[in-house]
Design a protein around this motif. Structure first.
Motif, PDB file in Angstrom:
ATOM      1  N   ILE A   1      -2.867  -0.025   7.066  1.00 18.57           N
ATOM      2  CA  ILE A   1      -4.131  -0.636   6.667  1.00 18.57           C
ATOM      3  C   ILE A   1      -4.854  -1.152   7.906  1.00 18.57           C
ATOM      4  O   ILE A   1      -4.219  -1.451   8.923  1.00 18.57           O
ATOM      5  N   THR A   2      -6.161  -1.273   7.782  1.00 20.42           N
ATOM      6  CA  THR A   2      -6.959  -1.761   8.915  1.00 20.42           C
ATOM      7  C   THR A   2      -6.739  -3.264   9.080  1.00 20.42           C
ATOM      8  O   THR A   2      -6.262  -3.952   8.163  1.00 20.42           O
TER       9      THR A   2
ATOM     10  N   ARG B   1      -8.014  -9.525   4.680  1.00 20.73           N
ATOM     11  CA  ARG B   1      -8.411  -9.761   3.279  1.00 20.73           C
ATOM     12  C   ARG B   1      -7.186  -9.925   2.380  1.00 20.73           C
ATOM     13  O   ARG B   1      -7.142 -10.802   1.514  1.00 20.73           O
ATOM     14  N   THR B   2      -6.190  -9.073   2.591  1.00 22.66           N
ATOM     15  CA  THR B   2      -4.971  -9.128   1.779  1.00 22.66           C
ATOM     16  C   THR B   2      -4.227 -10.436   2.009  1.00 22.66           C
ATOM     17  O   THR B   2      -3.756 -11.068   1.057  1.00 22.66           O
TER      18      THR B   2
ATOM     19  N   TYR C   1       0.839  -1.195   0.000  1.00 22.70           N
ATOM     20  CA  TYR C   1       0.000   0.000   0.000  1.00 22.70           C
ATOM     21  C   TYR C   1       0.873   1.242   0.000  1.00 22.70           C
ATOM     22  O   TYR C   1       1.957   1.248   0.564  1.00 22.70           O
TER      23      TYR C   1
ATOM     24  N   GLU D   1      -9.009  -5.481   9.135  1.00 21.78           N
ATOM     25  CA  GLU D   1      -9.872  -6.152   8.157  1.00 21.78           C
ATOM     26  C   GLU D   1      -9.203  -6.177   6.774  1.00 21.78           C
ATOM     27  O   GLU D   1      -9.202  -7.214   6.100  1.00 21.78           O
ATOM     28  N   GLU D   2      -8.614  -5.057   6.363  1.00 26.94           N
ATOM     29  CA  GLU D   2      -7.914  -5.012   5.070  1.00 26.94           C
ATOM     30  C   GLU D   2      -6.713  -5.947   5.076  1.00 26.94           C
ATOM     31  O   GLU D   2      -6.447  -6.636   4.090  1.00 26.94           O
ATOM     32  N   LYS D   3      -6.017  -5.980   6.186  1.00 25.28           N
ATOM     33  CA  LYS D   3      -4.861  -6.860   6.297  1.00 25.28           C
ATOM     34  C   LYS D   3      -5.280  -8.325   6.178  1.00 25.28           C
ATOM     35  O   LYS D   3      -4.649  -9.114   5.471  1.00 25.28           O
TER      36      LYS D   3
END
Length: 189
Positions: free
Chosen positions: A11-12, A18-19, A6, A14-16
């Motif tokens: 990153i949040t 998902r990634t 990024y 949740e984003e982490k």
């Protein structure tokens, strides 16, 4: 680190998560697909992989007055031919963007390795789709190179003009380079 992919703030959670799930799926596709046997079918001496050292600039050169940067992922150069591969973790519907990117890599291969355009194949490798063969090789047409060269020439002219406006203090930075919701790309790119 996951945060290296990024260009913005942290990153949040949740984003982490998902990634990380996406990365796991992509690695699974890589391991289960035909890509490893395909790569192994070519001598290691024919493989071209760039250094991941952070202090080195990406490879580049001037092509018809336009700087060409080529941070390709993997190439096979053998018997006067080249295959440029680019690992893609995004959605396969971004194929036009991927092929534009690979077209520049093909131009780089022409310049750096002396390979004729008609002897270069390019292939985005879609690791986000679980297929036995998540890539298809394409020929790069001279028309595609010419079209991208015209686009880049126009973009560089626009950036030079905007830089002059900033230097003369007759414009605001954020008016000339507006932010978008996509942290990886400005609105003009």
């Amino acid at each position: 680190s996951v945060t290296e992919i990024y260009y913005c703030d942290e990153i949040t959670a949740e984003e982490k998560a998902r990634t990380l799930e996406l990365l796991k799926a992509c690695l699974q596709t890589f391991q289960e697909s035909e890509i490893i046997p395909f790569l192994e079918s070519h001598p290691i001496a024919s493989w071209r992989v760039q250094s991941k050292a952070t202090d080195e600039p990406p490879p580049w050169y001037m092509y018809d007055g336009i700087p060409v940067y080529a941070k390709y992922d993997f190439a096979i150069v053998q018997d006067g031919r080249a295959i440029m591969l680019d690992w893609k973790t995004g959605k396969a519907e971004n194929e036009r963007y991927a092929l534009d990117q690979l077209t520049w890599y093909a131009v780089y291969a022409m310049h750096e390795w002396g390979i004729a355009l008609q002897d270069i194949r390019v292939a985005p490798v879609w690791l986000s789709v679980n297929l036995p063969r998540p890539w298809e090789e394409s020929i790069v047409a001279q028309e595609a190179v010419t079209e991208l060269l015209e686009k880049w020439r126009a973009r560089i002219t626009l950036l030079r003009d905007r830089k002059q406006l900033l230097e003369s203090r007759s414009a605001n930075l954020f008016e000339l380079f507006p932010l978008t919701n996509n942290s990886n790309r400005c609105r003009e790119c």
